[in-house]
Design an enzyme around this catalytic site. Structure first.
Site, PDB file in Angstrom:
ATOM      1  N   HIS A 139       0.845  -1.207   0.000  1.00 38.03           N
ATOM      2  CA  HIS A 139       0.000   0.000   0.000  1.00 38.03           C
ATOM      3  C   HIS A 139       0.873   1.247   0.000  1.00 38.03           C
ATOM      4  O   HIS A 139       1.734   1.403   0.860  1.00 38.03           O
ATOM      5  CB  HIS A 139      -0.899  -0.031   1.242  1.00 38.03           C
ATOM      6  CG  HIS A 139      -1.815   1.136   1.360  1.00 38.03           C
ATOM      7  ND1 HIS A 139      -1.680   2.090   2.347  1.00 38.03           N
ATOM      8  CD2 HIS A 139      -2.867   1.533   0.598  1.00 38.03           C
ATOM      9  CE1 HIS A 139      -2.630   2.999   2.198  1.00 38.03           C
ATOM     10  NE2 HIS A 139      -3.370   2.685   1.143  1.00 38.03           N
ATOM     11  N   HIS A 198      -8.183   7.755  -3.659  1.00 35.53           N
ATOM     12  CA  HIS A 198      -8.546   6.343  -3.801  1.00 35.53           C
ATOM     13  C   HIS A 198      -9.778   6.119  -4.673  1.00 35.53           C
ATOM     14  O   HIS A 198     -10.053   4.993  -5.069  1.00 35.53           O
ATOM     15  CB  HIS A 198      -8.830   5.736  -2.422  1.00 35.53           C
ATOM     16  CG  HIS A 198      -7.626   5.660  -1.551  1.00 35.53           C
ATOM     17  ND1 HIS A 198      -7.247   6.690  -0.727  1.00 35.53           N
ATOM     18  CD2 HIS A 198      -6.701   4.687  -1.384  1.00 35.53           C
ATOM     19  CE1 HIS A 198      -6.150   6.340  -0.068  1.00 35.53           C
ATOM     20  NE2 HIS A 198      -5.793   5.136  -0.448  1.00 35.53           N
ATOM     21  N   ARG A 242      -3.387  23.339  11.622  1.00 33.70           N
ATOM     22  CA  ARG A 242      -3.615  22.939  10.232  1.00 33.70           C
ATOM     23  C   ARG A 242      -3.389  21.441  10.129  1.00 33.70           C
ATOM     24  O   ARG A 242      -2.244  20.977  10.141  1.00 33.70           O
ATOM     25  CB  ARG A 242      -2.651  23.705   9.301  1.00 33.70           C
ATOM     26  CG  ARG A 242      -2.677  23.216   7.846  1.00 33.70           C
ATOM     27  CD  ARG A 242      -3.980  23.582   7.166  1.00 33.70           C
ATOM     28  NE  ARG A 242      -4.060  23.176   5.776  1.00 33.70           N
ATOM     29  CZ  ARG A 242      -4.842  22.175   5.343  1.00 33.70           C
ATOM     30  NH1 ARG A 242      -5.542  21.453   6.173  1.00 33.70           N
ATOM     31  NH2 ARG A 242      -4.919  21.912   4.054  1.00 33.70           N
ATOM     32  N   CYS A 279       1.418  28.903   7.498  1.00 37.74           N
ATOM     33  CA  CYS A 279       0.848  28.074   6.447  1.00 37.74           C
ATOM     34  C   CYS A 279       0.962  28.801   5.120  1.00 37.74           C
ATOM     35  O   CYS A 279       0.840  30.027   5.066  1.00 37.74           O
ATOM     36  CB  CYS A 279      -0.618  27.788   6.771  1.00 37.74           C
ATOM     37  SG  CYS A 279      -1.406  26.717   5.570  1.00 37.74           S
ATOM     38  N   TYR A 305       1.146  23.269  -2.690  1.00 41.55           N
ATOM     39  CA  TYR A 305       2.161  24.145  -2.107  1.00 41.55           C
ATOM     40  C   TYR A 305       3.216  24.564  -3.128  1.00 41.55           C
ATOM     41  O   TYR A 305       4.420  24.481  -2.903  1.00 41.55           O
ATOM     42  CB  TYR A 305       2.809  23.491  -0.870  1.00 41.55           C
ATOM     43  CG  TYR A 305       1.799  23.147   0.180  1.00 41.55           C
ATOM     44  CD1 TYR A 305       0.854  24.082   0.582  1.00 41.55           C
ATOM     45  CD2 TYR A 305       1.765  21.889   0.765  1.00 41.55           C
ATOM     46  CE1 TYR A 305      -0.107  23.768   1.527  1.00 41.55           C
ATOM     47  CE2 TYR A 305       0.811  21.569   1.715  1.00 41.55           C
ATOM     48  CZ  TYR A 305      -0.122  22.515   2.083  1.00 41.55           C
ATOM     49  OH  TYR A 305      -1.060  22.200   3.021  1.00 41.55           O
TER      50      TYR A 305
HETATM   51  N1  MTE Z   1       2.227  17.219   9.492  1.00 37.17           N
HETATM   52  C1  MTE Z   1       1.369  16.188   9.473  1.00 37.17           C
HETATM   53  N2  MTE Z   1       1.805  14.987   9.878  1.00 37.17           N
HETATM   54  N3  MTE Z   1       0.094  16.335   9.040  1.00 37.17           N
HETATM   55  C2  MTE Z   1      -0.377  17.549   8.593  1.00 37.17           C
HETATM   56  O1  MTE Z   1      -1.552  17.646   8.219  1.00 37.17           O
HETATM   57  N4  MTE Z   1       0.164  19.901   8.117  1.00 37.17           N
HETATM   58  C3  MTE Z   1       1.267  20.763   7.690  1.00 37.17           C
HETATM   59  C4  MTE Z   1       2.361  20.795   8.742  1.00 37.17           C
HETATM   60  N5  MTE Z   1       2.712  19.466   9.147  1.00 37.17           N
HETATM   61  C5  MTE Z   1       0.517  18.653   8.583  1.00 37.17           C
HETATM   62  C6  MTE Z   1       1.832  18.442   9.088  1.00 37.17           C
HETATM   63  C7  MTE Z   1       0.856  22.127   7.402  1.00 37.17           C
HETATM   64  S1  MTE Z   1       0.240  22.445   5.841  1.00 37.17           S
HETATM   65  C8  MTE Z   1       1.031  23.136   8.296  1.00 37.17           C
HETATM   66  S2  MTE Z   1       0.602  24.718   7.911  1.00 37.17           S
HETATM   67  C9  MTE Z   1       1.597  22.877   9.637  1.00 37.17           C
HETATM   68  O2  MTE Z   1       1.858  21.494   9.866  1.00 37.17           O
HETATM   69  C10 MTE Z   1       0.661  23.346  10.726  1.00 37.17           C
HETATM   70  O3  MTE Z   1       1.249  23.149  11.984  1.00 37.17           O
HETATM   71  P1  MTE Z   1       0.400  23.452  13.297  1.00 37.17           P
HETATM   72  O4  MTE Z   1      -0.920  22.743  13.179  1.00 37.17           O
HETATM   73  O5  MTE Z   1       1.228  22.988  14.436  1.00 37.17           O
HETATM   74  O6  MTE Z   1       0.177  24.940  13.323  1.00 37.17           O
HETATM   75 MO    MO Z   2      -0.080  24.709   5.665  1.00 32.18          MO
END
Ligand code: MTE
Ligand code: MO
Length: 531
Positions: free
Chosen positions: A40, A64, A141, A191, A329
Site C-alpha cells: 500500500h 482512492h 492545520r 501556512c 504548495y
Molecule cells: N504534518 C502532518 N503529519 N500532518 C499535517 O496535516 N500539516 C502541515 C504541517 N505538518 C501537517 C503536518 C501544514 S500544511 C502546516 S501549515 C503545519 O503542519 C501546521 O502546523 P500546526 O498545526 O502545528 O500549526
Molecule cells: Mo499549511
C-alpha cells in the site's frame, strides 16, 4: 461471488488494525487486506480503517476513488456484510467509525475553519498581545485526523531513519532526549495559505483552499534536538550535505497519518539552519494537535515542511513523493489555471509578510492634520495647519522566510499616499541568546511584532472613498466619538521590508495563483469615519 460467506459487522470488527488478518468493508463487501498492507503506497495507515468501513478514509484521501484502486481491492474480496447488518445495501451510518472521533478538544477562542479535519486560526488579539503564541491558541492545520500516542508510551515512540544505501537506524524518543544535546529554537510557523481570503477578496478571483485570513501563523519556542546531530549519529556525512558533494539531496519526513514532505539536505545540515526534531513547545510537551510526541520544525520555511507526528525520515536523491510536496504548495502565474505541477518548485523559504491583527479607532481629537513624521502630506491638509483627526492604534506582525530579519514596517492611514514607520517591539533584542531574550536560534526565525499609534486626519476621511459594505476585520468600535463628519472611509495599509530589501507586492492580483498560496500583498483594512 454469491457463494462467498456473509459476515456480521461484529465479526469484521474483530479484524481490526491489531488483528493477524485485518479486514475492511467497502459498500456491502468485505475484504481481507493482509496482503495489501506491505504494497500500500500510504504504508500501514490503511490499518486505521481495519475492522470497519474504509469509506470515511477514502473521503479524506479522495485519491482512492478511482477504478484502479477498486480493481486492487477486488483481489482481496472474501465475502459480504450479513444482510441483517445492512440498511439500503450498506452498513448503517452509526456502524461506521468517524476517523476524527479521537481528535482533541480545541480552545474555544480559536477561529474554526473546518472541524474534520481540524483547521483553526489564531485570533488577531492573541497575536498582537503575545510574542510567543500560547500553545492552545497556536493555529492548527491538519490534513487528516490526529494520531494518538498514549502518554506513558511516548518515550517509546519510534523514529526510523533510512540512509541512502537503504540501511535503517532507529531512535526512540527516549534515545533522542538522552543521547543528544537539547536545543531551543524560537520560530514562526506560517501556512502557505495564510491570508488566502485576502487574495480571493482583494483580487476578486476565487482561490482553492481554506479561506484563511491573517491567522494561519503563530510563533513558539520549540524544544528538541538538532536534526543535523541525529543525522550525523545515524552515519550521514553532514559536510558533504552542506557542500553539495553528497548524493543525498533531500530529507523526507513522514508523519504517522501518512502526511509527508521534504526539505533540501543543505537546510537540514546547515549548522545555522536550526532544524529541530521537537518534542516541546513553549516549555510544555507538544500538544496533540501540534504533533505529539515528535515533529520536525524547519525555521524560515513554509510550515507544510514541519511534519507532525514524525516517525520516519528518509535521506534521498529525490523530494518526498507526497502530494503535498509534488502536487500542492507551489505557485503559478495569475493566468495559469491548468498547470504542470512538475514545472514549479515546491515552496520552501517564505517571502516577506505582514498584517494588521488589532485595530482600535479612538476619539476625535484636535491634532495637527499631518503627523510630524510624515514629510509629504496631502496638499490640502497643509492649507489647514490644525484640523480634527481620529486617533488610531494598530498592531500586528511582520515576518520573512529564510531567517531574513524584518528591518522596517511602513504604515499608511490614507490609502497609500503617505507612509510612516511603525514601532518594532524589542521581543528579541535584549542581548540575543541571553536568558532574558525570548529568541533562540541563528536566524531571524520569529515574527517581529509592530505597533502604530497615530491620527487619521479628518481631511483623509473627507477625501476618502465611500464606505465599502464589507465588514472591517478585527475592528473594535470606540466607546465614544464626538461630532464625526459624514461617513467616508479610508484604507489603512501595512507593508514590511526584510534585510535584503524584499518587499510585499501592492496587489493580490499580481501574485494571484489558483491555489491561493503565499498571499502577501499589502494588508488593507478599510475604516470609516463613524466606524
Ligand atoms: N504534518 C502532518 N503529519 N500532518 C499535517 O496535516 N500539516 C502541515 C504541517 N505538518 C501537517 C503536518 C501544514 S500544511 C502546516 S501549515 C503545519 O503542519 C501546521 O502546523 P500546526 O498545526 O502545528 O500549526
Ligand atoms: Mo499549511
Amino acid at each position: 461471488d454469491a457463494s462467498l460467506p456473509r459476515y456480521r459487522l461484529s465479526e469484521v470488527k474483530e479484524h481490526d488494525g491489531k488483528a493477524e488478518r485485518p479486514w475492511v468493508v467497502h459498500g456491502d463487501k468485505v475484504y481481507d487486506i493482509t496482503e495489501w498492507i506491505s504494497a500500500h503506497p500510504g504504508g500501514s495507515v490503511i490499518l486505521r480503517a481495519a475492522g470497519g468501513s474504509i469509506e470515511p478514509y477514502w473521503n479524506i484521501f479522495a485519491i482512492h476513488k478511482n477504478d484502479y484502486v477498486y480493481d486492487i481491492l477486488q483481489q482481496y474480496l472474501i465475502g459480504f456484510v450479513h444482510p441483517s447488518d445492512l440498511e439500503d445495501g450498506k452498513p448503517p451510518q452509526d456502524a461506521i467509525e468517524d476517523p476524527f472521533a479521537d481528535d482533541p478538544i480545541r480552545h474555544p477562542d480559536l477561529i474554526t475553519k473546518t472541524v474534520k479535519p481540524r483547521n483553526a486560526e489564531t485570533p488577531g488579539e492573541a497575536m498582537s498581545a503575545q510574542f510567543l503564541t500560547p500553545n492552545d491558541l497556536f493555529y492548527v492545520r491538519n490534513h487528516m485526523w490526529v494520531p494518538r500516542i498514549a502518554e506513558d508510551e511516548s518515550d517509546n515512540h519510534l523514529l526510523s531513519i533510512e540512509l541512502l544505501d537503504g540501511s535503517i537506524k532507529e531512535y526512540t524518543l527516549r534515545d533522542l532526549k538522552t543521547k543528544f544535546r537539547e536545543h531551543q529554537v524560537t520560530a514562526v510557523l506560517q501556512c502557505s495559505g495564510n491570508r488566502r481570503k485576502h487574495m480571493s477578496d482583494g483580487s476578486g478571483r476565487a482561490t482553492n483552499g481554506l479561506q484563511w485570513t491573517a491567522g494561519a501563523i503563530s510563533n513558539a519556542c520549540w524544544e528538541g534536538v538538532l536534526l543535523s546531530d541525529v543525522l550525523r549519529d545515524a552515519g550521514f556525512e553532514n559536510d558533504q550535505g552542506m557542500n553539495g558533494t553528497s548524493e543525498v539531496k533531500h530529507v523526507q519526513f513522514n508523519g504517522m497519518e501518512a502526511y509527508g514532505a521534504s526539505i533540501p539536505i543543505r537546510k537540514a545540515v546547515d549548522p545555522q539552519g536550526d532544524v529541530l526534531l521537537a518534542y516541546g513547545m513553549n516549555g510544555k510537551p507538544l500538544p496533540r494537535d501540534h504533533g505529539y510526541p515528535l515533529r520536525a520544525i524547519v525555521p524560515g520555511h513554509v510550515a507544510a515542511r514541519s511534519v507532525k507526528w514524525l516517525n520516519q525520515i528518509t535521506l534521498s536523491e529525490d523530494e518526498s513523493t507526497s502530494q503535498w510536496q509534488r502536487k500542492d504548495y507551489k505557485c503559478f502565474g495569475p493566468n495559469q489555471t491548468k498547470v504542470d505541477w512538475d514545472k514549479a518548485p515546491a515552496i520552501q523559504e517564505l517571502p516577506v509578510q505582514s498584517a494588521i491583527t488589532a485595530l482600535r479607532l479612538g476619539d476625535w481629537v484636535k491634532e495637527p492634520a499631518v503627523p510630524a513624521s510624515v514629510p509629504d502630506a496631502a496638499a490640502t491638509s497643509q492649507d489647514e495647519p490644525a484640523a480634527d483627526g481620529r486617533k488610531v492604534t494598530l498592531s500586528g506582525y511582520a515576518f520573512s522566510g529564510g531567517g531574513r530579519a524584518i528591518i522596517r514596517v511602513d504604515v499608511s492611514v490614507d490609502s497609500g499616499k503617505n507612509w510612516t514607520q511603525a514601532y518594532l517591539l524589542p521581543d528579541c533584542d535584549p542581548k540575543p541568546g541571553s536568558p532574558t531574550s525570548l529568541c533562540h536560534g541563528h536566524g531571524a526565525w520569529t515574527w517581529k511584532r509592530w505597533m502604530y499609534k497615530g491620527v487619521i486626519p479628518a481631511s483623509v476621511f473627507a477625501q476618502g472613498e465611500p464606505e465599502k459594505v464589507e465588514s472591517v476585520e478585527n475592528a473594535v468600535s470606540p466607546d465614544a466619538a464626538s461630532d464625526p463628519p459624514p461617513r467616508r472611509c479610508t484604507t489603512l495599509l501595512v507593508k514590511a521590508t526584510d534585510e535584503v530589501y524584499n518587499c510585499q507586492p501592492e496587489s493580490h492580483a499580481a501574485t494571484w495563483n489558483f491555489r491561493g498560496n503565499l498571499a502577501n500583498a499589502w494588508h488593507r483594512v478599510q475604516v470609516c469615519s463613524e466606524c
